[in-house]
Design a protein around this motif. Structure first.
Motif, short mmCIF file in Angstrom:
data_model
loop_
_atom_site.label_atom_id
_atom_site.label_comp_id
_atom_site.label_asym_id
_atom_site.label_seq_id
_atom_site.Cartn_x
_atom_site.Cartn_y
_atom_site.Cartn_z
N GLY A 16 0.79 -1.22 0.00
CA GLY A 16 0.00 0.00 0.00
C GLY A 16 0.82 1.27 0.00
N SER A 17 2.15 1.17 0.08
CA SER A 17 2.99 2.37 0.09
C SER A 17 3.31 2.82 -1.34
CB SER A 17 4.28 2.13 0.88
OG SER A 17 5.05 1.11 0.27
N ASP A 18 3.64 4.09 -1.48
CA ASP A 18 4.02 4.64 -2.79
C ASP A 18 5.41 4.18 -3.17
OD1 ASP A 18 1.60 5.95 -2.90
OD2 ASP A 18 2.41 7.87 -2.23
N ILE A 19 5.63 3.98 -4.48
CA ILE A 19 6.92 3.55 -4.99
C ILE A 19 7.16 4.22 -6.33
CG2 ILE A 19 5.96 1.48 -6.07
CD1 ILE A 19 8.60 0.05 -5.44
N SER A 20 8.41 4.58 -6.61
CA SER A 20 8.81 5.12 -7.91
C SER A 20 9.68 4.10 -8.61
CB SER A 20 9.59 6.42 -7.75
OG SER A 20 8.78 7.44 -7.22
N LYS A 27 6.33 4.00 -22.12
CA LYS A 27 5.17 4.38 -22.95
C LYS A 27 3.90 4.42 -22.12
CE LYS A 27 6.70 1.73 -26.78
NZ LYS A 27 6.28 0.79 -27.80
N GLY A 28 3.84 5.30 -21.16
CA GLY A 28 2.76 5.31 -20.19
C GLY A 28 1.42 5.83 -20.66
N GLN A 29 1.34 6.47 -21.83
CA GLN A 29 0.07 7.02 -22.26
C GLN A 29 -0.24 6.60 -23.69
OE1 GLN A 29 0.75 11.19 -21.67
NE2 GLN A 29 0.22 11.11 -19.53
N ASP A 30 -1.54 6.41 -23.97
CA ASP A 30 -1.91 6.09 -25.33
C ASP A 30 -2.15 7.39 -26.10
OD1 ASP A 30 -4.43 7.02 -24.62
OD2 ASP A 30 -5.36 5.04 -24.58
N ALA A 31 -2.58 7.31 -27.34
CA ALA A 31 -2.75 8.47 -28.20
C ALA A 31 -3.75 9.49 -27.64
CB ALA A 31 -3.17 8.03 -29.61
N SER A 32 -4.72 9.03 -26.86
CA SER A 32 -5.72 9.95 -26.30
C SER A 32 -5.26 10.57 -24.98
CB SER A 32 -7.04 9.20 -26.08
OG SER A 32 -6.88 8.21 -25.09
N GLY A 33 -4.06 10.19 -24.51
CA GLY A 33 -3.53 10.74 -23.27
C GLY A 33 -3.87 9.93 -22.03
N LEU A 34 -4.60 8.80 -22.21
CA LEU A 34 -4.92 7.95 -21.06
C LEU A 34 -3.68 7.18 -20.62
CD1 LEU A 34 -8.37 6.50 -22.15
CD2 LEU A 34 -7.94 8.29 -20.46
N ILE A 52 -1.17 3.23 -12.42
CA ILE A 52 -0.09 4.20 -12.39
C ILE A 52 -0.62 5.52 -11.84
CG2 ILE A 52 1.59 5.44 -13.80
CD1 ILE A 52 1.94 2.35 -13.76
N LEU A 53 0.06 6.06 -10.83
CA LEU A 53 -0.33 7.35 -10.27
C LEU A 53 0.18 8.48 -11.14
CD1 LEU A 53 0.43 6.61 -6.51
CD2 LEU A 53 -1.77 6.46 -7.69
N SER A 54 1.41 8.36 -11.65
CA SER A 54 1.94 9.35 -12.58
C SER A 54 3.03 8.70 -13.41
CB SER A 54 2.48 10.58 -11.85
OG SER A 54 3.66 10.27 -11.15
N TRP A 55 3.30 9.30 -14.56
CA TRP A 55 4.27 8.78 -15.50
C TRP A 55 4.94 9.98 -16.13
CZ3 TRP A 55 4.52 9.62 -20.80
CH2 TRP A 55 5.43 8.82 -21.49
N ALA A 61 15.97 9.50 -17.07
CA ALA A 61 15.17 8.26 -17.07
C ALA A 61 13.69 8.60 -17.09
CB ALA A 61 15.49 7.43 -15.83
N GLU A 62 12.89 7.62 -17.46
CA GLU A 62 11.45 7.75 -17.31
C GLU A 62 11.10 7.27 -15.91
OE1 GLU A 62 9.18 6.03 -20.53
OE2 GLU A 62 10.80 6.46 -21.91
N ARG A 63 10.01 7.82 -15.35
CA ARG A 63 9.63 7.45 -13.99
C ARG A 63 8.15 7.10 -13.94
NH1 ARG A 63 10.17 11.82 -9.31
NH2 ARG A 63 8.61 12.84 -10.61
N ILE A 64 7.84 6.02 -13.25
CA ILE A 64 6.47 5.63 -12.96
C ILE A 64 6.29 5.73 -11.45
CG2 ILE A 64 4.83 3.71 -12.86
CD1 ILE A 64 6.14 2.58 -15.37
N GLU A 65 5.22 6.36 -11.02
CA GLU A 65 4.87 6.38 -9.61
C GLU A 65 3.60 5.59 -9.43
OE1 GLU A 65 4.74 10.32 -8.03
OE2 GLU A 65 6.77 10.76 -8.66
N THR A 66 3.62 4.64 -8.49
CA THR A 66 2.48 3.77 -8.26
C THR A 66 2.44 3.39 -6.78
OG1 THR A 66 1.34 1.81 -9.11
CG2 THR A 66 3.72 1.63 -8.84
N THR A 67 1.54 2.51 -6.45
CA THR A 67 1.39 2.02 -5.08
C THR A 67 1.63 0.52 -5.07
OG1 THR A 67 -0.27 3.73 -4.66
CG2 THR A 67 -0.22 1.89 -3.13
N VAL A 68 2.36 0.04 -4.05
CA VAL A 68 2.62 -1.39 -3.93
C VAL A 68 1.29 -2.12 -3.73
CG1 VAL A 68 3.77 -3.18 -2.56
CG2 VAL A 68 4.92 -0.99 -2.98
#
Length: 87
Positions: A16-20, A27-34, A52-55, A61-68
């Motif tokens: 439940g903790s945040d992780i980067s 490639k975190g987003q599709d053509a529509s921005g989702l 994904i909380l943010s990308w 580097a590229e970064r993904i922020e999510t929750t465990v």
């Protein structure tokens, strides 16, 4: 190209903790921005995706922020891009 992870921050933490996750080819987003990438955490029975909380980019580097994931156990963490490539 398949996503490649090179760093997790923090490297250990409770469910439940945040992780980067840092790496390349997320490639975190599709053509529509989702935001359509997923992060796979090992769980007791099968791999499961986490939203994904943010990308975005961070320095070189590229970064993904999510929750465990709530059911995650110790093991391999993987990223999956919008094309289904896992790395």
């Amino acid at each position: 190209m398949a996503p490649g992870l090179c760093k997790l921050q923090p490297i250990i933490g409770p469910n439940g903790s945040d992780i980067s996750l840092f790496g390349e080819y997320f490639k975190g987003q599709d053509a529509s921005g989702l935001n359509t990438s997923i992060v796979h955490f090992p769980v007791a029975e099968e791999q499961s995706g986490a939203s994904i909380l943010s990308w975005g980019s961070y320095l070189d580097a590229e970064r993904i922020e999510t929750t465990v994931h709530d059911d995650a156990i110790t093991g391999l963490v993987e990223g999956e891009d919008t094309d289904g490539n896992i790395g």
